[in-house]
Design a protein around this motif. Structure first.
Motif, PDB file in Angstrom:
ATOM      1  N   PRO A  86       0.527  -0.737   0.318  1.00  0.00           N
ATOM      2  CA  PRO A  86      -0.110  -0.377   0.296  1.00  0.00           C
ATOM      3  C   PRO A  86       1.256   1.606  -0.219  1.00  0.00           C
ATOM      4  O   PRO A  86       1.768   1.267   0.363  1.00  0.00           O
ATOM      5  CB  PRO A  86      -0.927   0.164   0.931  1.00  0.00           C
ATOM      6  CG  PRO A  86      -0.298  -1.483   2.058  1.00  0.00           C
ATOM      7  CD  PRO A  86       0.740  -2.236   1.182  1.00  0.00           C
ATOM      8  N   THR A  87       0.097   2.228  -0.793  1.00  0.00           N
ATOM      9  CA  THR A  87       0.843   3.379  -0.933  1.00  0.00           C
ATOM     10  C   THR A  87       0.768   4.450   0.801  1.00  0.00           C
ATOM     11  O   THR A  87      -0.201   3.755   1.624  1.00  0.00           O
ATOM     12  CB  THR A  87       0.094   4.695  -1.740  1.00  0.00           C
ATOM     13  OG1 THR A  87      -0.905   4.789  -1.554  1.00  0.00           O
ATOM     14  CG2 THR A  87       0.580   3.430  -3.037  1.00  0.00           C
ATOM     15  N   VAL A 102      -3.071   6.288   4.653  1.00  0.00           N
ATOM     16  CA  VAL A 102      -3.660   7.277   5.352  1.00  0.00           C
ATOM     17  C   VAL A 102      -5.295   7.118   4.823  1.00  0.00           C
ATOM     18  O   VAL A 102      -6.352   7.295   6.426  1.00  0.00           O
ATOM     19  CB  VAL A 102      -3.119   8.424   5.064  1.00  0.00           C
ATOM     20  CG1 VAL A 102      -4.015   9.601   5.768  1.00  0.00           C
ATOM     21  CG2 VAL A 102      -1.551   8.725   5.532  1.00  0.00           C
ATOM     22  N   ILE A 103      -5.339   6.906   4.708  1.00  0.00           N
ATOM     23  CA  ILE A 103      -7.464   6.577   4.033  1.00  0.00           C
ATOM     24  C   ILE A 103      -7.440   5.371   5.068  1.00  0.00           C
ATOM     25  O   ILE A 103      -8.441   5.352   5.433  1.00  0.00           O
ATOM     26  CB  ILE A 103      -7.725   6.244   2.876  1.00  0.00           C
ATOM     27  CG1 ILE A 103      -7.682   8.042   1.790  1.00  0.00           C
ATOM     28  CG2 ILE A 103      -8.877   5.520   2.355  1.00  0.00           C
ATOM     29  CD1 ILE A 103      -7.153   7.745   0.246  1.00  0.00           C
ATOM     30  N   ASP A 104      -7.008   4.096   4.395  1.00  0.00           N
ATOM     31  CA  ASP A 104      -7.404   2.962   5.407  1.00  0.00           C
ATOM     32  C   ASP A 104      -7.472   3.031   7.539  1.00  0.00           C
ATOM     33  O   ASP A 104      -8.140   3.406   8.272  1.00  0.00           O
ATOM     34  CB  ASP A 104      -6.142   2.114   5.283  1.00  0.00           C
ATOM     35  CG  ASP A 104      -6.549   1.511   3.897  1.00  0.00           C
ATOM     36  OD1 ASP A 104      -7.649   1.648   2.958  1.00  0.00           O
ATOM     37  OD2 ASP A 104      -5.856   0.788   3.050  1.00  0.00           O
ATOM     38  N   ASP A 157      -5.471   9.390  17.945  1.00  0.00           N
ATOM     39  CA  ASP A 157      -4.564   8.577  17.035  1.00  0.00           C
ATOM     40  C   ASP A 157      -4.571   7.839  16.276  1.00  0.00           C
ATOM     41  O   ASP A 157      -3.692   6.997  15.851  1.00  0.00           O
ATOM     42  CB  ASP A 157      -6.578   7.325  17.835  1.00  0.00           C
ATOM     43  CG  ASP A 157      -6.749   5.482  17.541  1.00  0.00           C
ATOM     44  OD1 ASP A 157      -5.556   5.735  17.431  1.00  0.00           O
ATOM     45  OD2 ASP A 157      -7.492   5.045  17.587  1.00  0.00           O
ATOM     46  N   ILE A 158      -5.129   8.496  15.375  1.00  0.00           N
ATOM     47  CA  ILE A 158      -4.984   8.237  13.779  1.00  0.00           C
ATOM     48  C   ILE A 158      -3.485   8.138  13.606  1.00  0.00           C
ATOM     49  O   ILE A 158      -2.344   7.797  12.891  1.00  0.00           O
ATOM     50  CB  ILE A 158      -5.643   8.975  12.327  1.00  0.00           C
ATOM     51  CG1 ILE A 158      -7.038   9.130  12.537  1.00  0.00           C
ATOM     52  CG2 ILE A 158      -4.978   9.827  11.040  1.00  0.00           C
ATOM     53  CD1 ILE A 158      -8.061   9.577  12.212  1.00  0.00           C
ATOM     54  N   VAL A 159      -3.075   9.747  14.172  1.00  0.00           N
ATOM     55  CA  VAL A 159      -1.271  10.393  13.922  1.00  0.00           C
ATOM     56  C   VAL A 159      -0.176   9.125  14.856  1.00  0.00           C
ATOM     57  O   VAL A 159       0.207   8.698  13.864  1.00  0.00           O
ATOM     58  CB  VAL A 159      -1.288  11.304  14.401  1.00  0.00           C
ATOM     59  CG1 VAL A 159       0.041  11.790  14.918  1.00  0.00           C
ATOM     60  CG2 VAL A 159      -1.482  12.293  13.412  1.00  0.00           C
ATOM     61  N   LEU A 202      -8.326  15.531   4.645  1.00  0.00           N
ATOM     62  CA  LEU A 202      -6.855  14.744   4.153  1.00  0.00           C
ATOM     63  C   LEU A 202      -6.244  14.761   3.193  1.00  0.00           C
ATOM     64  O   LEU A 202      -4.994  14.150   3.180  1.00  0.00           O
ATOM     65  CB  LEU A 202      -8.318  12.938   4.008  1.00  0.00           C
ATOM     66  CG  LEU A 202      -7.735  12.090   3.433  1.00  0.00           C
ATOM     67  CD1 LEU A 202      -7.842  11.448   4.376  1.00  0.00           C
ATOM     68  CD2 LEU A 202      -8.842  11.481   2.749  1.00  0.00           C
ATOM     69  N   ASP A 203      -6.405  15.337   2.176  1.00  0.00           N
ATOM     70  CA  ASP A 203      -5.501  15.689   1.842  1.00  0.00           C
ATOM     71  C   ASP A 203      -3.921  16.551   2.269  1.00  0.00           C
ATOM     72  O   ASP A 203      -3.315  15.902   2.248  1.00  0.00           O
ATOM     73  CB  ASP A 203      -5.610  16.422   0.873  1.00  0.00           C
ATOM     74  CG  ASP A 203      -6.789  16.522  -0.783  1.00  0.00           C
ATOM     75  OD1 ASP A 203      -6.891  14.593  -0.647  1.00  0.00           O
ATOM     76  OD2 ASP A 203      -7.614  17.006  -1.342  1.00  0.00           O
TER      77      ASP A 203
END
Length: 85
Positions: free
Chosen positions: A2-3, A8-10, A42-44, A68-69
């Protein structure tokens, strides 16, 4: 493999409990009912671990974390070793 963009999106979709399409359609991410500052942390943290990078504290600004971008660019830049300008 995955890129960074896919990771990031997932990861964001997983943490925010939304599908990819809903995540991509939200701009800013604060439009999502599941968005919160705790979930951004949490995402970071998950992305830093998954990508093996550490985001500089100076880059942890709302304009980098609420879109998101911008979040994708932030992690792509960190994964490539480039410094923010």
């Amino acid at each position: 493999m995955p890129t960074v963009h896919d990771e990031v999106i997932d990861t964001a979709a997983e943490v925010l409990a939304v599908d990819r399409r809903s995540l991509v359609a939200a701009d800013p991410l604060t439009e999502l009912p599941t968005f919160s500052s705790f979930r951004v942390v949490d995402i970071v943290e998950r992305l830093e671990e998954r990508l093996g990078v550490e985001i500089a504290p100076a880059d942890l600004r709302p304009e980098n974390l609420h879109h998101l971008d911008a979040l994708c660019e932030l992690f792509a830049r960190s994964a490539s070793g480039a410094k923010a300008v």
